[in-house]
Design an enzyme around this catalytic site. Sequence first.
Site, PDB file in Angstrom:
ATOM      1  N   ARG A   1      -1.435   1.211  13.112  1.00 38.35           N
ATOM      2  CA  ARG A   1      -0.047   1.135  13.590  1.00 38.35           C
ATOM      3  C   ARG A   1       0.326   2.355  14.416  1.00 38.35           C
ATOM      4  O   ARG A   1       1.198   2.300  15.269  1.00 38.35           O
ATOM      5  CB  ARG A   1       0.919   0.976  12.409  1.00 38.35           C
TER       6      ARG A   1
ATOM      7  N   SER B   1      -9.678  -4.840   0.012  1.00 34.07           N
ATOM      8  CA  SER B   1      -8.258  -5.141  -0.206  1.00 34.07           C
ATOM      9  C   SER B   1      -8.046  -6.169  -1.307  1.00 34.07           C
ATOM     10  O   SER B   1      -7.256  -7.087  -1.150  1.00 34.07           O
ATOM     11  CB  SER B   1      -7.662  -5.716   1.085  1.00 34.07           C
TER      12      SER B   1
ATOM     13  N   ASN C   1      -7.075  -5.079  -7.618  1.00 30.35           N
ATOM     14  CA  ASN C   1      -7.697  -4.643  -8.881  1.00 30.35           C
ATOM     15  C   ASN C   1      -6.683  -4.673 -10.034  1.00 30.35           C
ATOM     16  O   ASN C   1      -7.046  -4.990 -11.162  1.00 30.35           O
ATOM     17  CB  ASN C   1      -8.391  -3.277  -8.799  1.00 30.35           C
ATOM     18  N   CYS C   2      -5.420  -4.375  -9.719  1.00 27.43           N
ATOM     19  CA  CYS C   2      -4.412  -4.359 -10.791  1.00 27.43           C
ATOM     20  C   CYS C   2      -4.176  -5.764 -11.354  1.00 27.43           C
ATOM     21  O   CYS C   2      -3.645  -5.907 -12.457  1.00 27.43           O
ATOM     22  CB  CYS C   2      -3.092  -3.796 -10.275  1.00 27.43           C
TER      23      CYS C   2
ATOM     24  N   ILE D   1     -13.269  15.990   7.088  1.00 26.29           N
ATOM     25  CA  ILE D   1     -13.481  15.000   6.011  1.00 26.29           C
ATOM     26  C   ILE D   1     -12.269  15.059   5.076  1.00 26.29           C
ATOM     27  O   ILE D   1     -11.960  16.121   4.517  1.00 26.29           O
ATOM     28  CB  ILE D   1     -14.784  15.242   5.224  1.00 26.29           C
ATOM     29  N   TYR D   2     -11.627  13.940   4.939  1.00 24.85           N
ATOM     30  CA  TYR D   2     -10.410  13.838   4.136  1.00 24.85           C
ATOM     31  C   TYR D   2     -10.703  12.969   2.911  1.00 24.85           C
ATOM     32  O   TYR D   2     -11.654  12.208   2.912  1.00 24.85           O
ATOM     33  CB  TYR D   2      -9.292  13.193   4.963  1.00 24.85           C
TER      34      TYR D   2
ATOM     35  N   ASP E   1      -7.911   7.690  -6.270  1.00 25.87           N
ATOM     36  CA  ASP E   1      -8.291   8.036  -7.646  1.00 25.87           C
ATOM     37  C   ASP E   1      -9.308   9.178  -7.716  1.00 25.87           C
ATOM     38  O   ASP E   1      -9.436   9.824  -8.754  1.00 25.87           O
ATOM     39  CB  ASP E   1      -8.948   6.825  -8.320  1.00 25.87           C
TER      40      ASP E   1
ATOM     41  N   TYR F   1      26.640  -2.621 -12.150  1.00 28.34           N
ATOM     42  CA  TYR F   1      26.920  -3.097 -13.511  1.00 28.34           C
ATOM     43  C   TYR F   1      27.720  -4.393 -13.520  1.00 28.34           C
ATOM     44  O   TYR F   1      28.774  -4.492 -12.893  1.00 28.34           O
ATOM     45  CB  TYR F   1      27.685  -2.043 -14.335  1.00 28.34           C
TER      46      TYR F   1
ATOM     47  N   LYS G   1      27.889   2.151 -19.387  1.00 27.71           N
ATOM     48  CA  LYS G   1      27.148   3.401 -19.601  1.00 27.71           C
ATOM     49  C   LYS G   1      25.685   3.005 -19.717  1.00 27.71           C
ATOM     50  O   LYS G   1      25.252   2.510 -20.759  1.00 27.71           O
ATOM     51  CB  LYS G   1      27.603   4.098 -20.886  1.00 27.71           C
TER      52      LYS G   1
HETATM   53  C1  LIG Z   1      -8.478  -3.556 -13.906  1.00 29.31           C
HETATM   54  C2  LIG Z   1      -7.583  -2.542 -13.239  1.00 29.31           C
HETATM   55  C3  LIG Z   1      -6.214  -2.656 -13.378  1.00 29.31           C
HETATM   56  C4  LIG Z   1      -5.385  -1.712 -12.776  1.00 29.31           C
HETATM   57  N1  LIG Z   1      -4.030  -1.852 -12.939  1.00 29.31           N
HETATM   58  C5  LIG Z   1      -3.213  -0.954 -12.361  1.00 29.31           C
HETATM   59  C6  LIG Z   1      -1.815  -1.093 -12.469  1.00 29.31           C
HETATM   60  O1  LIG Z   1      -1.311  -2.056 -13.060  1.00 29.31           O
HETATM   61  N2  LIG Z   1      -1.033  -0.132 -11.900  1.00 29.31           N
HETATM   62  C7  LIG Z   1      -1.569   0.923 -11.217  1.00 29.31           C
HETATM   63  O2  LIG Z   1      -0.811   1.754 -10.716  1.00 29.31           O
HETATM   64  N3  LIG Z   1      -2.888   1.063 -11.080  1.00 29.31           N
HETATM   65  C8  LIG Z   1      -3.724   0.150 -11.630  1.00 29.31           C
HETATM   66  N4  LIG Z   1      -5.070   0.286 -11.469  1.00 29.31           N
HETATM   67  C9  LIG Z   1      -5.574   1.450 -10.727  1.00 29.31           C
HETATM   68  C10 LIG Z   1      -5.572   1.209  -9.230  1.00 29.31           C
HETATM   69  O3  LIG Z   1      -6.223   0.012  -8.958  1.00 29.31           O
HETATM   70  C11 LIG Z   1      -6.268   2.377  -8.557  1.00 29.31           C
HETATM   71  O4  LIG Z   1      -5.502   3.527  -8.813  1.00 29.31           O
HETATM   72  C12 LIG Z   1      -6.391   2.226  -7.063  1.00 29.31           C
HETATM   73  O5  LIG Z   1      -7.049   1.037  -6.716  1.00 29.31           O
HETATM   74  C13 LIG Z   1      -7.161   3.426  -6.485  1.00 29.31           C
HETATM   75  O6  LIG Z   1      -7.377   3.269  -5.124  1.00 29.31           O
HETATM   76  P1  LIG Z   1      -8.638   3.963  -4.439  1.00 29.31           P
HETATM   77  O7  LIG Z   1      -8.573   3.583  -3.008  1.00 29.31           O
HETATM   78  O8  LIG Z   1      -8.689   5.380  -4.813  1.00 29.31           O
HETATM   79  O9  LIG Z   1      -9.889   3.281  -5.130  1.00 29.31           O
HETATM   80  P2  LIG Z   1     -10.302   1.746  -5.243  1.00 29.31           P
HETATM   81  O10 LIG Z   1      -9.121   0.863  -5.041  1.00 29.31           O
HETATM   82  O11 LIG Z   1     -11.068   1.608  -6.503  1.00 29.31           O
HETATM   83  O12 LIG Z   1     -11.273   1.535  -4.017  1.00 29.31           O
HETATM   84  C14 LIG Z   1     -12.447   2.279  -3.881  1.00 29.31           C
HETATM   85  C15 LIG Z   1     -13.476   1.434  -3.191  1.00 29.31           C
HETATM   86  O13 LIG Z   1     -14.444   2.313  -2.638  1.00 29.31           O
HETATM   87  C16 LIG Z   1     -15.689   1.668  -2.690  1.00 29.31           C
HETATM   88  N5  LIG Z   1     -16.729   2.687  -2.576  1.00 29.31           N
HETATM   89  C17 LIG Z   1     -17.001   3.699  -3.432  1.00 29.31           C
HETATM   90  N6  LIG Z   1     -18.022   4.443  -2.968  1.00 29.31           N
HETATM   91  C18 LIG Z   1     -18.409   3.902  -1.800  1.00 29.31           C
HETATM   92  C19 LIG Z   1     -19.415   4.214  -0.864  1.00 29.31           C
HETATM   93  N7  LIG Z   1     -20.230   5.249  -1.035  1.00 29.31           N
HETATM   94  N8  LIG Z   1     -19.546   3.431   0.236  1.00 29.31           N
HETATM   95  C20 LIG Z   1     -18.719   2.376   0.430  1.00 29.31           C
HETATM   96  N9  LIG Z   1     -17.757   2.027  -0.436  1.00 29.31           N
HETATM   97  C21 LIG Z   1     -17.594   2.777  -1.535  1.00 29.31           C
HETATM   98  C22 LIG Z   1     -15.667   0.982  -4.042  1.00 29.31           C
HETATM   99  O14 LIG Z   1     -16.602  -0.095  -4.070  1.00 29.31           O
HETATM  100  C23 LIG Z   1     -14.220   0.521  -4.143  1.00 29.31           C
HETATM  101  O15 LIG Z   1     -14.071  -0.844  -3.772  1.00 29.31           O
HETATM  102  C24 LIG Z   1      -5.930  -0.650 -12.032  1.00 29.31           C
HETATM  103  C25 LIG Z   1      -7.315  -0.552 -11.877  1.00 29.31           C
HETATM  104  C26 LIG Z   1      -8.129  -1.484 -12.461  1.00 29.31           C
HETATM  105  C27 LIG Z   1      -9.614  -1.363 -12.273  1.00 29.31           C
END
Ligand SMILES: Cc1cc2nc3c(=O)[nH]c(=O)nc-3n(C[C@H](O)[C@H](O)[C@H](O)COP(=O)(O)OP(=O)(O)OC[C@H]3O[C@@H](n4cnc5c(N)ncnc54)[C@H](O)[C@@H]3O)c2cc1C
Length: 558
Positions: free
Chosen positions: A28, A45, A48-49, A282-283, A287, A430, A438
């Site tokens: 964008r 995309s 996971n949640c 590198i940024y 998680d 409210y 309150k």
């Molecule tokens: C079952 C589950 C339920 C969840 N529920 C919640 C919720 O309800 N609320 C909430 O706030 N958070 C929740 N989370 C946490 C949330 O999903 C994560 O905080 C968020 O997805 C983190 O984003 P990210 O981009 O850091 O990692 P991710 O979304 O995990 O994405 C990282 C991706 O990088 C890929 N990857 C890693 N290394 C490499 C590599 N060397 N080359 C290419 N690809 C690579 C992985 O395959 C993965 O797909 C949940 C997580 C899980 C697993």
Amino acid sequence: MERSSQKMRIVIVGGVAGGMSAATRLRRLNENAEIIVLEKGPYVSFANCGLPYYVSGEIEKRGSLLVQTPESLRGRFLLDVRPYNEVISIDSAKKEVLVKNKDGEYTLSYDKLILSPGAKPFIPNTPGLKEAKNVFSMRNIPDVDGVTEFITSNHPAKAVVIGAGFIGLEMAESLKHRGLDVTVVEMAPQVLPPFDSEMAAFVQEELEKNGIHVLSGIAARAFHEDGKIVELENGEKLQSDLTIMSVGVLPENALAESAGIKLGMRGGILVDENYETSVKDIYAVGDAIVVKNTVTGGDTMIALANPANRQGRQVADIISGVARKNKGSLGTAIVRVFDRTAASTGLNERQLKATGKEFKAVHITANQHAGYFPGAASIFMKLIFDPKTGEIYGAQAVGNEGVDKRIDIISTAIKGNLSVMDLMELEFTYAPPFGSAKDPVNMIGYAATNIVEGFSDNIQWYELEGKRNEGAFLLDVREPSEVKRGIIDGFINIPLNDLRERLNEVPKDKTVIVSCQSGQRSYMAERILKQHGYKAFNLDGAYNIYSRAKKEEIIKNV
Ligand SMILES: Cc1cc2nc3c(=O)[nH]c(=O)nc-3n(C[C@H](O)[C@H](O)[C@H](O)COP(=O)(O)OP(=O)(O)OC[C@H]3O[C@@H](n4cnc5c(N)ncnc54)[C@H](O)[C@@H]3O)c2cc1C
């Protein structure tokens, strides 16, 4: 792979929350940049949640978990998205990554590299675990496919969920909905370790009410018979047809580490306020990174979707030259456990004790909307704050409805540097179906402000024993009909409405600890006593909190 043009090339590792937020925002802001997203798994995309809710059947269609596809991302954002492409090394001197896919390996140069590799489930070294054939963790679509296919083909009757954090409890509920008999095993003394124990007790109550067996304060020490038997530390053996391992996550840091990027606490990737790692251009986001805790300013790791998405967007801004800073995270989180919701923001008492900061806590019980409107139900709230300045350190709440709203408000208040005194000033929408004139947030602001301004003093449930041993006079001001359902050992009952007339029964030379059901009437009693020259303390949260925190240990039915 050769560069096709002199366009700026941004390579992103990880195509889910942080990575894809970065990619789409980058587009964008930079119509001309070349943006390549490399994802080692089959999907990008994905939700996971949402995975636990697909297991339960609440999310009916598997396709609903796949929020975007490489094709849709190319169509809308002109992104080059490559699933099944794993980055296996980084050459930061040449500014290249080495990528492995089904056809072999290739190098790809970058101008800017963003790492959003996420966190992987921590898999302990428990004997027999490697051989077990029925143990699953939950991170991605292949994991959820594994669990659902296992359930369909094997019809498991008994499940063990190891780890009672957010994902563990969501999975426990989902498996129960699928008809399994579920036992949750948690090493910490309580479920939901991010919460304080007396708040987590409400969640345990809900789990047990719904037929989940909860074993806390104990770890699994071995798996036998291909995983069909889970042996606990005390020798107890649980039969398990299906086991979910959800004992926490670790940053996916191997790639960063091998590139010489500096790591911090728990192996998290260190970044500066521009999300740049120790290696130029590198940024990292999501998680896998170490962030500053908004309250303490110290390092922490927070594996949640909101921070990951925000950081992805912010790093895109920064790379595009927009002034933006990584301001840290609060760790605001929520979980639904059957009919209850538990949410928290900021620090809990355990974390505060570790910082050495002076703090006070108040608990209140308040309805989510006007008590006279049908469907009113209690929210149990806790606010932790600086008793001198009123700075808000954290909050937790458990209830049926309206928990999200209250914790979101307090999280916003913390981010906005509001104090407990400011909570009294907040104005909410409210009408009886929605709230109260309150609001519980105002109410907890009143309670905390009373402490800051010296109108009230309280003690916590875990301080009662000490006061009892010091010879304090213990006064319960509920009605006799309420006391019949249970009273804390050693308390004398004088109903609030009779207190003024019966003050002679309260010894003036003793500290008085006042309790009631929720802490509100005991606060009124405390005020009466204080104005008559007594040294009085409110038992914070009163019977509601104490009875849960201490369970039946010292509650006598009279
Ligand atoms: C079952 C589950 C339920 C969840 N529920 C919640 C919720 O309800 N609320 C909430 O706030 N958070 C929740 N989370 C946490 C949330 O999903 C994560 O905080 C968020 O997805 C983190 O984003 P990210 O981009 O850091 O990692 P991710 O979304 O995990 O994405 C990282 C991706 O990088 C890929 N990857 C890693 N290394 C490499 C590599 N060397 N080359 C290419 N690809 C690579 C992985 O395959 C993965 O797909 C949940 C997580 C899980 C697993």
